[in-house]
Design a protein around this motif. Structure first.
Motif, short mmCIF file in Angstrom:
data_model
loop_
_atom_site.label_atom_id
_atom_site.label_comp_id
_atom_site.label_asym_id
_atom_site.label_seq_id
_atom_site.Cartn_x
_atom_site.Cartn_y
_atom_site.Cartn_z
N ARG A 193 0.83 -1.21 0.00
CA ARG A 193 0.00 0.00 0.00
C ARG A 193 0.86 1.26 0.00
N LEU A 194 1.92 1.24 0.81
CA LEU A 194 2.79 2.42 0.88
C LEU A 194 3.50 2.66 -0.45
N LEU A 195 4.00 1.58 -1.06
CA LEU A 195 4.73 1.73 -2.32
C LEU A 195 3.80 2.17 -3.46
N ARG A 196 2.58 1.65 -3.48
CA ARG A 196 1.63 2.06 -4.52
C ARG A 196 1.27 3.53 -4.41
N SER A 197 1.30 4.05 -3.18
CA SER A 197 0.87 5.43 -2.97
C SER A 197 1.85 6.46 -3.51
N CYS A 198 3.07 6.04 -3.82
CA CYS A 198 4.07 7.03 -4.26
C CYS A 198 4.87 6.52 -5.46
N GLU A 199 4.22 5.79 -6.35
CA GLU A 199 4.92 5.25 -7.52
C GLU A 199 5.57 6.33 -8.38
N PRO A 200 4.92 7.49 -8.63
CA PRO A 200 5.59 8.53 -9.43
C PRO A 200 6.88 9.03 -8.78
N HIS A 201 6.87 9.15 -7.46
CA HIS A 201 8.08 9.61 -6.77
C HIS A 201 9.18 8.54 -6.82
N LEU A 202 8.78 7.28 -6.74
CA LEU A 202 9.76 6.22 -6.82
C LEU A 202 10.42 6.17 -8.20
N ARG A 203 9.65 6.51 -9.25
CA ARG A 203 10.24 6.55 -10.60
C ARG A 203 11.33 7.62 -10.67
N ASN A 204 11.13 8.74 -9.96
CA ASN A 204 12.17 9.77 -9.93
C ASN A 204 13.42 9.30 -9.20
N LEU A 205 13.26 8.27 -8.37
CA LEU A 205 14.40 7.69 -7.65
C LEU A 205 14.95 6.48 -8.38
N GLY A 206 14.53 6.27 -9.63
CA GLY A 206 15.08 5.19 -10.43
C GLY A 206 14.44 3.84 -10.20
N LEU A 207 13.29 3.79 -9.54
CA LEU A 207 12.63 2.52 -9.22
C LEU A 207 11.32 2.38 -9.98
N GLU A 208 11.13 1.24 -10.62
CA GLU A 208 9.85 0.88 -11.20
C GLU A 208 9.57 -0.56 -10.86
N MET A 209 8.30 -0.86 -10.50
CA MET A 209 7.96 -2.21 -10.07
C MET A 209 6.50 -2.49 -10.34
N LEU B 54 14.60 -0.47 -1.11
CA LEU B 54 13.15 -0.49 -0.87
C LEU B 54 12.84 -0.30 0.60
N ARG B 55 13.60 -0.97 1.48
CA ARG B 55 13.36 -0.81 2.91
C ARG B 55 13.57 0.63 3.35
N GLU B 56 14.56 1.28 2.78
CA GLU B 56 14.81 2.68 3.12
C GLU B 56 13.61 3.55 2.75
N GLN B 57 13.07 3.36 1.54
CA GLN B 57 11.94 4.17 1.11
C GLN B 57 10.67 3.84 1.90
N ILE B 58 10.47 2.57 2.22
CA ILE B 58 9.30 2.18 3.01
C ILE B 58 9.36 2.80 4.40
N GLU B 59 10.54 2.80 5.00
CA GLU B 59 10.69 3.39 6.33
C GLU B 59 10.42 4.90 6.30
N LEU B 60 10.89 5.55 5.24
CA LEU B 60 10.62 6.99 5.11
C LEU B 60 9.12 7.25 4.95
N LEU B 61 8.44 6.41 4.20
CA LEU B 61 7.00 6.57 4.02
C LEU B 61 6.26 6.37 5.34
N ARG B 62 6.72 5.43 6.13
CA ARG B 62 6.08 5.20 7.43
C ARG B 62 6.26 6.40 8.37
N LEU B 63 7.47 6.97 8.35
CA LEU B 63 7.80 8.03 9.30
C LEU B 63 7.30 9.40 8.86
#
Length: 334
Positions: free
Chosen positions: A173-189, A231-240
Motif C-alpha cells: 500500500r505504501l509503495l503504490r501510494s508514491c509510484e511517481p516519486h519512486l520513478r524519480n528515484l530510479g525505481l519501477e515495479m 526499498l526498505r529505506e523508502q518504506i521506512e521513510l514513508l512510514r515516518l
C-alpha cells in the motif's frame, strides 16, 4: 644501602623521618608528612617538571593543547582558499604538500615578500580524488526529467528478468501510494496478483555498475541485496514522514561512495607535479572539498610559516584562555 621510603608503610616512614639524622647524615624534616619529603627529595632518575599554569599532561587536560593552539592560531578554511592553493610537490606518494593563504585581504601588504601562501597543508591524495569522483558520479547518475521541465531524476536501468522482493500488505500500500516519486528515484515495479511480491524492473543505474564491478572481480551478485535495502529505506521513510525524500537517498550515496573509492588514486600511486595541480584544481570545484566520500578529512594543516618569522606576533584570545583556565581550576576539566 639506600632505603626507599615510598615503599614503606606510612607509620614506619614517619618513624624513620622522626628518628633523627637519615642515612646521608642529614637531619630529617620536622614535619611528619610524606608530602614534605617528596617535595624536597631530588629524584636521581626523573627530574621534577617545572610548575606550569595548566598541566597538559594530566588526564583532566586531555585535548587542551589542541584547543589552546586553535585559540592562538585560528583558521577557517573556505572553498575560495583552495582556488588559490599552491602545490609544492607530492610527499611519500600519499600526500600533496601545498600552501594556502589564510590571511585574507587585510594582510595584502604582508604578501609583498613574494610568499603566496602562509599555511602549509597536506592534501590526502586518495581522499581528495575520492571526493572528486563522488561528485562526478552523483552528477552522472542523474538525468533530465522529461515529465518536469528543469527537474532532474536518478537515471534508471532495465533489469531482465525482474527482481522479486517479498513485501507485506502494508508495504504494498505504501509503495503504490508514491509510484511517481519512486520513478524519480530510479525505481519501477509491479505487484503480483494475489501474492505479496514486488517485481522490480528498473533500478538506479549505479546499482548495475556496482553489480558489474563485483562480477568482474569474481564475487557473488549483490544487486538483489542492494535493491532490498533501497526499498526498505523508502518504506521506512514513508512510514515516518508519509513521503520519500527528494535528496539523494542514503543507499544510492553508499553505492556511489563505494564506486568512487575503488576508482580513486591510492596511496603509493606516484603523481607528477602537473597531476598534483590537476587534482587540486578538481578538488577546488567540489561542493564539499574538505572530506572524502566516507567523511575522512582531505586536508590537514601542518604549520603557519608566517608565525615562524619575526614579522608578526600571534594575537591570542586572552579572555578565552582565562575562561578555560578558570574552568579547569574549578571543575578539573577544560
Amino acid at each position: 644501602m639506600d632505603v626507599v621510603l615510598p615503599f614503606l608503610p606510612k607509620s614506619r616512614a614517619e618513624r624513620v623521618l622522626s628518628s633523627g639524622p637519615n642515612h646521608r647524615g642529614i637531619e630529617a624534616p620536622t614535619s611528619n608528612s610524606l608530602s614534605s619529603l617528596y617535595s624536597e627529595w631530588t629524584n636521581p632518575v626523573f627530574e621534577r617538571p617545572p610548575m606550569v599554569a595548566v598541566d597538559v599532561s594530566a588526564g583532566q587536560a586531555e585535548g587542551l593543547v589542541v584547543k589552546v593552539h586553535n585559540i592562538l592560531f585560528p583558521y577557517r578554511f573556505s572553498k575560495d582558499m583552495i582556488h588559490s592553493m599552491k602545490v609544492i610537490n607530492q610527499v611519500d606518494k600519499k600526500f600533496l604538500a601545498c600552501l594556502i593563504d589564510t590571511r585574507g585581504p587585510e594582510c595584502e601588504n604582508s604578501r609583498k615578500d613574494g610568499v603566496s601562501g602562509n599555511l602549509l597543508v597536506l592534501v590526502d591524495q586518495h581522499a581528495a580524488h575520492e571526493r572528486v569522483r563522488l561528485e562526478d558520479l552523483i552528477e552522472d547518475s542523474h538525468e533530465d526529467d522529461p515529465e518536469a521541465l528543469g527537474e532532474r531524476r536518478l537515471a534508471s536501468f532495465n533489469i531482465a528478468p525482474p527482481l522479486e522482493v517479498t513485501v507485506t500488505e502494508e508495504e504494498v500500500r505504501l509503495l503504490r501510494s508514491c509510484e511517481p516519486h519512486l520513478r524519480n528515484l530510479g525505481l519501477e515495479m509491479q505487484f503480483s496478483l494475489g501474492g505479496l511480491r514486488a517485481l522490480v524492473s528498473k533500478v538506479p543505474m549505479c546499482f548495475t555498475e556496482k553489480e558489474n564491478n563485483e562480477v568482474r572481480r569474481g564475487r557473488p551478485s549483490i544487486i538483489k541485496s542492494i535493491v532490498e535495502e533501497y526499498l526498505r529505506e523508502q518504506i521506512e521513510l514513508l512510514r515516518l514522514t508519509g513521503r520519500v525524500r527528494g535528496s539523494l537517498p542514503l543507499t544510492v550515496l553508499k553505492v556511489l561512495a563505494s564506486l568512487a573509492c575503488h576508482g580513486a588514486i591510492k596511496f603509493n600511486d606516484s603523481l607528477n607535479k602537473n597531476e598534483c595541480c590537476s587534482l587540486v584544481a578538481c578538488l577546488s570545484s567540489c561542493k564539499l572539498p574538505f572530506q572524502c566520500a566516507h567523511g575522512r578529512p582531505s586536508i590537514a594543516p601542518l604549520v603557519d610559516i608566517f608565525h615562524l618569522s619575526d614579522q608578526q606576533e600571534p594575537k591570542p584570545n586572552l579572555w578565552k584562555l582565562r575562561r578555560m583556565y578558570k574552568s579547569w581550576k574549578l571543575y578539573g576539566t577544560s
